[in-house]
Design a protein around this motif. Structure first.
Motif, PDB file in Angstrom:
ATOM      1  N   UNK A   1       3.308 -41.226  70.616  1.00 59.91           N
ATOM      2  CA  UNK A   1       3.353 -40.165  71.626  1.00 59.91           C
ATOM      3  C   UNK A   1       4.042 -40.629  72.905  1.00 59.91           C
ATOM      4  N   UNK A   2       4.009 -41.930  73.188  1.00 58.20           N
ATOM      5  CA  UNK A   2       4.671 -42.459  74.390  1.00 58.20           C
ATOM      6  C   UNK A   2       6.184 -42.208  74.325  1.00 58.20           C
ATOM      7  N   UNK A   3       6.731 -42.220  73.111  1.00 56.42           N
ATOM      8  CA  UNK A   3       8.183 -42.095  72.934  1.00 56.42           C
ATOM      9  C   UNK A   3       8.706 -40.690  73.214  1.00 56.42           C
ATOM     10  N   UNK A   4       7.858 -39.675  73.216  1.00 57.23           N
ATOM     11  CA  UNK A   4       8.349 -38.311  73.435  1.00 57.23           C
ATOM     12  C   UNK A   4       8.492 -37.969  74.918  1.00 57.23           C
ATOM     13  N   UNK A   5       7.987 -38.833  75.790  1.00 54.65           N
ATOM     14  CA  UNK A   5       8.126 -38.603  77.230  1.00 54.65           C
ATOM     15  C   UNK A   5       9.543 -38.948  77.683  1.00 54.65           C
ATOM     16  N   UNK A   6      10.038 -38.259  78.704  1.00 54.29           N
ATOM     17  CA  UNK A   6      11.358 -38.615  79.235  1.00 54.29           C
ATOM     18  C   UNK A   6      11.339 -40.023  79.833  1.00 54.29           C
ATOM     19  N   UNK A   7      12.495 -40.679  79.807  1.00 53.28           N
ATOM     20  CA  UNK A   7      12.590 -42.053  80.304  1.00 53.28           C
ATOM     21  C   UNK A   7      12.246 -42.189  81.780  1.00 53.28           C
ATOM     22  N   UNK A   8      12.355 -41.106  82.543  1.00 55.12           N
ATOM     23  CA  UNK A   8      12.047 -41.194  83.973  1.00 55.12           C
ATOM     24  C   UNK A   8      10.553 -41.214  84.258  1.00 55.12           C
ATOM     25  N   UNK A   9       9.719 -40.933  83.265  1.00 58.44           N
ATOM     26  CA  UNK A   9       8.273 -40.795  83.485  1.00 58.44           C
ATOM     27  C   UNK A   9       7.564 -42.146  83.543  1.00 58.44           C
ATOM     28  N   UNK A  10       6.754 -42.302  84.572  1.00 58.83           N
ATOM     29  CA  UNK A  10       5.889 -43.474  84.714  1.00 58.83           C
ATOM     30  C   UNK A  10       4.461 -42.980  84.876  1.00 58.83           C
ATOM     31  N   UNK A  11       3.545 -43.563  84.109  1.00 60.66           N
ATOM     32  CA  UNK A  11       2.128 -43.192  84.162  1.00 60.66           C
ATOM     33  C   UNK A  11       1.332 -44.284  84.863  1.00 60.66           C
ATOM     34  N   UNK A  12       0.343 -43.855  85.650  1.00 55.75           N
ATOM     35  CA  UNK A  12      -0.557 -44.759  86.361  1.00 55.75           C
ATOM     36  C   UNK A  12      -1.997 -44.341  86.018  1.00 55.75           C
ATOM     37  N   UNK A  13      -2.518 -44.753  84.845  1.00 56.10           N
ATOM     38  CA  UNK A  13      -3.848 -44.310  84.430  1.00 56.10           C
ATOM     39  C   UNK A  13      -4.978 -45.179  84.986  1.00 56.10           C
ATOM     40  N   UNK A  14      -6.140 -44.557  85.142  1.00 57.47           N
ATOM     41  CA  UNK A  14      -7.344 -45.275  85.563  1.00 57.47           C
ATOM     42  C   UNK A  14      -8.552 -44.430  85.170  1.00 57.47           C
ATOM     43  N   UNK A  15      -9.665 -45.077  84.876  1.00 58.33           N
ATOM     44  CA  UNK A  15     -10.895 -44.370  84.511  1.00 58.33           C
ATOM     45  C   UNK A  15     -11.830 -44.288  85.710  1.00 58.33           C
ATOM     46  N   UNK A  16     -12.525 -43.156  85.796  1.00 57.36           N
ATOM     47  CA  UNK A  16     -13.437 -42.901  86.907  1.00 57.36           C
ATOM     48  C   UNK A  16     -14.731 -42.280  86.404  1.00 57.36           C
ATOM     49  N   UNK A  17     -15.714 -42.247  87.278  1.00 57.80           N
ATOM     50  CA  UNK A  17     -16.963 -41.553  87.017  1.00 57.80           C
ATOM     51  C   UNK A  17     -17.299 -40.746  88.255  1.00 57.80           C
ATOM     52  N   UNK A  18     -17.829 -39.540  88.062  1.00 59.76           N
ATOM     53  CA  UNK A  18     -18.200 -38.679  89.194  1.00 59.76           C
ATOM     54  C   UNK A  18     -19.314 -39.341  90.011  1.00 59.76           C
ATOM     55  N   UNK A  19     -19.260 -39.159  91.310  1.00 60.19           N
ATOM     56  CA  UNK A  19     -20.217 -39.761  92.236  1.00 60.19           C
ATOM     57  C   UNK A  19     -21.097 -38.669  92.833  1.00 60.19           C
ATOM     58  N   UNK A  20     -22.381 -38.961  92.952  1.00 65.06           N
ATOM     59  CA  UNK A  20     -23.318 -38.032  93.579  1.00 65.06           C
ATOM     60  C   UNK A  20     -23.267 -38.207  95.089  1.00 65.06           C
ATOM     61  N   UNK A  21     -23.021 -37.111  95.776  1.00 62.02           N
ATOM     62  CA  UNK A  21     -23.173 -37.039  97.234  1.00 62.02           C
ATOM     63  C   UNK A  21     -24.098 -35.844  97.461  1.00 62.02           C
ATOM     64  N   UNK A  22     -25.361 -36.094  97.792  1.00 57.23           N
ATOM     65  CA  UNK A  22     -26.323 -34.998  97.904  1.00 57.23           C
ATOM     66  C   UNK A  22     -25.813 -33.836  98.755  1.00 57.23           C
ATOM     67  N   UNK A  23     -25.962 -32.643  98.212  1.00 59.63           N
ATOM     68  CA  UNK A  23     -25.568 -31.428  98.885  1.00 59.63           C
ATOM     69  C   UNK A  23     -24.077 -31.138  98.820  1.00 59.63           C
TER      70      UNK A  23
END
Length: 125
Positions: free
Chosen positions: A97-119
């Motif tokens: 699937x990486x090969x179907x992207x245009x050559x100009x595309x750069x990805x910057x992936x990262x994993x996150x988790x939602x944070x609780x902020x009361x209210x």
């Protein structure tokens, strides 16, 4: 072909796969794409998203485009756990699937988790 650059160079995406919290995980992927490749990028992302949608533990995904003449895009995809997301990379369909992207595309992936902020924010952390 899609280029991959760590969003946080001090903690790689692969290192994040070690997370065993068993909590909902959000993939945030920031993309830089040449404006002339926007349509090709959207088609490639759609194929990618259709692949993820078929994976166990997938919950949802959403693509966003920068306003105006911005080169920036981002998507977030929600998975039941980090392990569910990480398992997608072991699928034989994933690499090509990486090969179907245009050559100009750069990805910057990262994993996150939602944070609780009361209210203000609901989350798990």
């Amino acid at each position: 072909m899609l280029k991959h650059v760590e969003l946080d160079p001090s903690f790689s995406l692969r290192e994040q796969y070690a997370d065993t919290a068993g909590k909902t995980t959000v993939l945030l992927n920031v993309f830089d794409v040449a404006p002339e490749d926007a349509e090709a990028f959207k088609r490639a992302w759609q194929q990618d998203a259709e692949f993820f949608k078929r994976q166990p533990g997938y919950i949802s995904a959403q693509l966003h485009q920068g306003i105006g003449n911005s080169r920036m895009w981002f998507n977030y995809a929600v998975f039941e756990t980090t392990a569910a997301f990480a398992a997608t990379n072991d699928q034989p369909e994933f690499g090509p699937l990486r090969a179907v992207y245009p050559d100009s595309a750069t990805a910057h992936p990262h994993l996150f988790r939602r944070v609780v902020i009361p209210g203000i924010c609901v989350g798990e952390v």
